[in-house]
Design a protein around this motif. Sequence first.
Motif, mmCIF file in Angstrom:
data_model
loop_
_atom_site.group_PDB
_atom_site.id
_atom_site.type_symbol
_atom_site.label_atom_id
_atom_site.label_comp_id
_atom_site.label_asym_id
_atom_site.label_seq_id
_atom_site.Cartn_x
_atom_site.Cartn_y
_atom_site.Cartn_z
ATOM 1 N N ILE A 19 12.782 9.823 -1.562
ATOM 2 C CA ILE A 19 13.213 9.222 -2.829
ATOM 3 C C ILE A 19 14.738 9.224 -2.935
ATOM 4 C CG2 ILE A 19 13.182 9.546 -5.347
ATOM 5 C CD1 ILE A 19 10.302 10.576 -5.048
ATOM 6 N N GLU A 20 15.357 10.312 -2.460
ATOM 7 C CA GLU A 20 16.814 10.444 -2.559
ATOM 8 C C GLU A 20 17.553 9.698 -1.447
ATOM 9 O OE1 GLU A 20 17.478 14.610 -2.550
ATOM 10 O OE2 GLU A 20 16.536 14.937 -4.523
ATOM 11 N N PHE A 21 16.807 9.146 -0.493
ATOM 12 C CA PHE A 21 17.441 8.420 0.616
ATOM 13 C C PHE A 21 18.061 7.130 0.086
ATOM 14 C CE2 PHE A 21 17.090 5.386 4.229
ATOM 15 C CZ PHE A 21 17.956 6.034 5.101
ATOM 16 N N GLU A 22 19.323 6.941 0.358
ATOM 17 C CA GLU A 22 20.055 5.795 -0.184
ATOM 18 C C GLU A 22 19.632 4.502 0.505
ATOM 19 O OE1 GLU A 22 24.710 4.427 -0.992
ATOM 20 O OE2 GLU A 22 24.248 6.389 -0.109
ATOM 21 N N GLY A 23 19.418 3.464 -0.310
ATOM 22 C CA GLY A 23 19.091 2.147 0.237
ATOM 23 C C GLY A 23 17.691 1.684 -0.102
ATOM 24 N N LEU A 24 16.867 2.576 -0.669
ATOM 25 C CA LEU A 24 15.494 2.212 -1.022
ATOM 26 C C LEU A 24 15.339 2.194 -2.538
ATOM 27 C CD1 LEU A 24 13.488 4.379 1.565
ATOM 28 C CD2 LEU A 24 14.041 1.936 1.721
ATOM 29 N N THR A 25 14.830 1.096 -3.073
ATOM 30 C CA THR A 25 14.588 0.977 -4.514
ATOM 31 C C THR A 25 13.242 1.623 -4.851
ATOM 32 O OG1 THR A 25 13.434 -1.141 -4.311
ATOM 33 C CG2 THR A 25 15.846 -1.207 -4.514
ATOM 34 N N PRO A 26 12.998 1.919 -6.134
ATOM 35 C CA PRO A 26 11.695 2.490 -6.521
ATOM 36 C C PRO A 26 10.517 1.611 -6.103
ATOM 37 C CG PRO A 26 13.261 2.782 -8.317
ATOM 38 C CD PRO A 26 13.939 1.921 -7.281
ATOM 39 N N GLN A 27 10.681 0.292 -6.231
ATOM 40 C CA GLN A 27 9.596 -0.605 -5.817
ATOM 41 C C GLN A 27 9.348 -0.496 -4.300
ATOM 42 O OE1 GLN A 27 12.002 -1.401 -7.914
ATOM 43 N NE2 GLN A 27 11.067 -2.280 -9.769
ATOM 44 N N MET A 28 10.415 -0.330 -3.529
ATOM 45 C CA MET A 28 10.260 -0.149 -2.082
ATOM 46 C C MET A 28 9.546 1.165 -1.786
ATOM 47 S SD MET A 28 13.925 -1.392 -0.533
ATOM 48 C CE MET A 28 14.529 -3.075 -0.729
ATOM 49 N N LEU A 29 9.898 2.223 -2.535
ATOM 50 C CA LEU A 29 9.247 3.521 -2.330
ATOM 51 C C LEU A 29 7.754 3.431 -2.637
ATOM 52 C CD1 LEU A 29 11.966 5.774 -4.002
ATOM 53 C CD2 LEU A 29 11.400 5.711 -1.561
ATOM 54 N N GLU A 30 7.397 2.680 -3.673
ATOM 55 C CA GLU A 30 5.989 2.499 -4.013
ATOM 56 C C GLU A 30 5.248 1.770 -2.888
ATOM 57 O OE1 GLU A 30 3.228 0.737 -7.685
ATOM 58 O OE2 GLU A 30 5.331 0.140 -7.496
ATOM 59 N N ALA A 31 5.892 0.717 -2.330
ATOM 60 C CA ALA A 31 5.266 -0.029 -1.234
ATOM 61 C C ALA A 31 5.120 0.851 0.008
ATOM 62 C CB ALA A 31 6.115 -1.258 -0.913
ATOM 63 N N LEU A 32 6.124 1.700 0.292
ATOM 64 C CA LEU A 32 6.035 2.607 1.442
ATOM 65 C C LEU A 32 4.920 3.624 1.235
ATOM 66 C CD1 LEU A 32 9.848 3.217 2.081
ATOM 67 C CD2 LEU A 32 8.294 1.992 3.594
ATOM 68 N N GLY A 33 4.821 4.159 -0.008
ATOM 69 C CA GLY A 33 3.769 5.133 -0.304
ATOM 70 C C GLY A 33 2.383 4.544 -0.116
ATOM 71 N N LYS A 34 2.192 3.292 -0.527
ATOM 72 C CA LYS A 34 0.894 2.632 -0.354
ATOM 73 C C LYS A 34 0.534 2.487 1.125
ATOM 74 C CE LYS A 34 0.911 -0.037 -4.671
ATOM 75 N NZ LYS A 34 1.007 -1.392 -5.275
ATOM 76 N N ASP A 35 1.558 2.395 1.979
ATOM 77 C CA ASP A 35 1.321 2.232 3.416
ATOM 78 C C ASP A 35 1.292 3.573 4.160
ATOM 79 O OD1 ASP A 35 2.210 0.916 6.331
ATOM 80 O OD2 ASP A 35 1.195 -0.464 4.992
ATOM 81 N N GLY A 36 1.315 4.678 3.405
ATOM 82 C CA GLY A 36 1.208 5.997 4.030
ATOM 83 C C GLY A 36 2.522 6.584 4.506
ATOM 84 N N ILE A 37 3.646 5.966 4.153
ATOM 85 C CA ILE A 37 4.962 6.489 4.550
ATOM 86 C C ILE A 37 5.504 7.258 3.357
ATOM 87 C CG2 ILE A 37 7.302 5.864 5.304
ATOM 88 C CD1 ILE A 37 6.006 3.281 6.450
ATOM 89 N N ARG A 38 5.478 8.612 3.451
ATOM 90 C CA ARG A 38 5.779 9.425 2.278
ATOM 91 C C ARG A 38 6.902 10.436 2.504
ATOM 92 N NH1 ARG A 38 -0.041 9.005 2.338
ATOM 93 N NH2 ARG A 38 -0.712 7.655 0.604
ATOM 94 N N THR A 39 7.371 10.570 3.737
ATOM 95 C CA THR A 39 8.466 11.505 4.018
ATOM 96 C C THR A 39 9.568 10.775 4.775
ATOM 97 O OG1 THR A 39 7.591 12.199 6.167
ATOM 98 C CG2 THR A 39 6.790 13.379 4.221
ATOM 99 N N LEU A 40 10.739 11.412 4.817
ATOM 100 C CA LEU A 40 11.855 10.828 5.561
ATOM 101 C C LEU A 40 11.516 10.744 7.047
ATOM 102 C CD1 LEU A 40 14.708 9.729 5.125
ATOM 103 C CD2 LEU A 40 15.587 12.022 5.630
ATOM 104 N N GLU A 41 10.737 11.730 7.542
ATOM 105 C CA GLU A 41 10.314 11.703 8.948
ATOM 106 C C GLU A 41 9.409 10.501 9.223
ATOM 107 O OE1 GLU A 41 10.297 14.306 7.045
ATOM 108 O OE2 GLU A 41 11.510 15.862 8.036
ATOM 109 N N ASP A 42 8.480 10.226 8.272
ATOM 110 C CA ASP A 42 7.611 9.049 8.424
ATOM 111 C C ASP A 42 8.451 7.779 8.497
ATOM 112 O OD1 ASP A 42 5.450 10.715 8.267
ATOM 113 O OD2 ASP A 42 5.049 10.323 6.148
ATOM 114 N N PHE A 43 9.454 7.694 7.634
ATOM 115 C CA PHE A 43 10.304 6.501 7.574
ATOM 116 C C PHE A 43 11.103 6.342 8.865
ATOM 117 C CE2 PHE A 43 14.193 4.201 6.380
ATOM 118 C CZ PHE A 43 13.638 3.068 5.793
#
Length: 543
Positions: free
Chosen positions: A442-466
């Motif tokens: 969430i604190e990683f710069e460059g990702l909007t809340p809507q992007m974080l929601e889309a990543l979460g839906k795809d199973g990407i939930r940590t900085l390591e996953d990203f």
Amino acid sequence: MAITSANQLELLQTAEAVAREKMIDPDLVIQAMEDSLARAAKSRYGADMDIRVAIDRKTGRASFTRVRTVVEDDAVENYHAQLTVKQAKDYLKDPQIGDEITDEVPPVDLGRIAAQSAKQVILQKVREAERDRQYDEFRDRKGTIINGAVKREEYGNVIVDIGRGEGILRRNEKIGREAYRIGDRIRCYIKDVRREVRGPQVFLSRTDPQFMAELFKMEVPEIYDGIIEIKAVARDPGSRAKIAVISYDNSIDPVGACVGMRGSRVQAVVNELQGEKIDIIPWNQDHATFLVNALQPAQVSKVVFDEDGGKIEVVVPDEQLSLAIGRRGQNVRLASQLTALDIDILTEAEESQRRQAEFAARTALFMETLDVDEMMAQLLVAEGFTNLEEVAYVEQDELLSIDGFDEGTAEELQARARDYLEEQAKKALEAARAMGVEESLIEFEGLTPQMLEALGKDGIRTLEDFATCADWELAGGWTTENGQRKKDEGILEKFDMSLEEAQTLVMTARVMLGWVDPTAAMPAEEEEAGESETSDDEEEAGA
């Protein structure tokens, strides 16, 4: 058969005759004879011995020598072909590891079996040399046209006599309605040359687009001289083709030069290709202009180019649709191959309907989110606004330029747009946290809340996953399967993220996690800039 002075010269004569017949180097034949005689000598003196034979290239005399190599004391494995340093002192004054001691041995008397074996070795070596010569010859001619004669037909494949070898014209490389008889002269394109167990295989083609390009090169001197260049070729073999040409001399018309006087040049190519219709098109660096030319004879009203997707939309008059598509889609398919772009063809009526649908959708969006009437929403859409972000963060002067909009109206619209966006961002962030998205992401710069929601839906939930994601997984891309371009949807593609932006974000995450050295992740431009700054500093220090 002993190698006596009576038949010494006969060896050279035989080598010359075989080399001349097989068109190979005589020295290769003599080397084959030396190997065969050495093998026969080993069968006479013992297989463990290192017997070598040398045939004098002038007299034909064959000398047989036994060779022993000096090795270390504990490295002796074959006492017939190796000896220690101590043993070698009986033959050499100061023997060293690796030195060779040679003793001449009497010539062997070849019996019937040994002579037959020697003959087989010679034939095998000559055959290998002949195959190597054929491979080298035809490998250098790959990508050119060759003339041959039909030799036979096997399971639909035509075997062609091409002089010093045979070529194979496969069933799928023949023009559909062509039929051949034994002895027919045929002109083909050398598509590939491969080494195989049974010798070099020369694969021919009459359907390859480059076959047409080479035919034009033979018929049009300006192409051969490099004044005119063939930039692209697309073929539907035996039916129709398109060829794009460009002239590097302003005084020469590339299309006219390829057509020739009264069509003589292009007609020669058409006759060779069994009446295949050829459209000669002027190449243009501008994609839209080139595509308009490629779709001839259809007329094009408008071209919309999507650079990221490599797609292009073409709008044609309603009555031109069938002409633009062509019979069974042939015209648009060839134009697509020629331009290397995916082409979508729309009629003016279809394009108008789509524009109206987009206008209505954007109008509804602004009415709902900004709580304005239909007229005001339509004014925003008509001025080119497509989303709320543009309304919220655009310079206020752009809103004031709209008829009927004063400063108070502009401020109110932007305030409503920002409030709505903030509310949506808050909801998206809560949804992302509810799905388990960690604070590190969430604190990683460059990702909007809507992007974080889309990543979460795809199973990407940590900085390591990203950090393990590929750029195309985030931004989307295109892959080619069986000649067809296929769209790969990206997780963040709907947020207009480019491949470069995705690559930068992923690399930044990897650097933060310590997976990548920051200096190795530095772009080339930054490295060059850093080097130039360093050199400038050094120069100043030196001054």
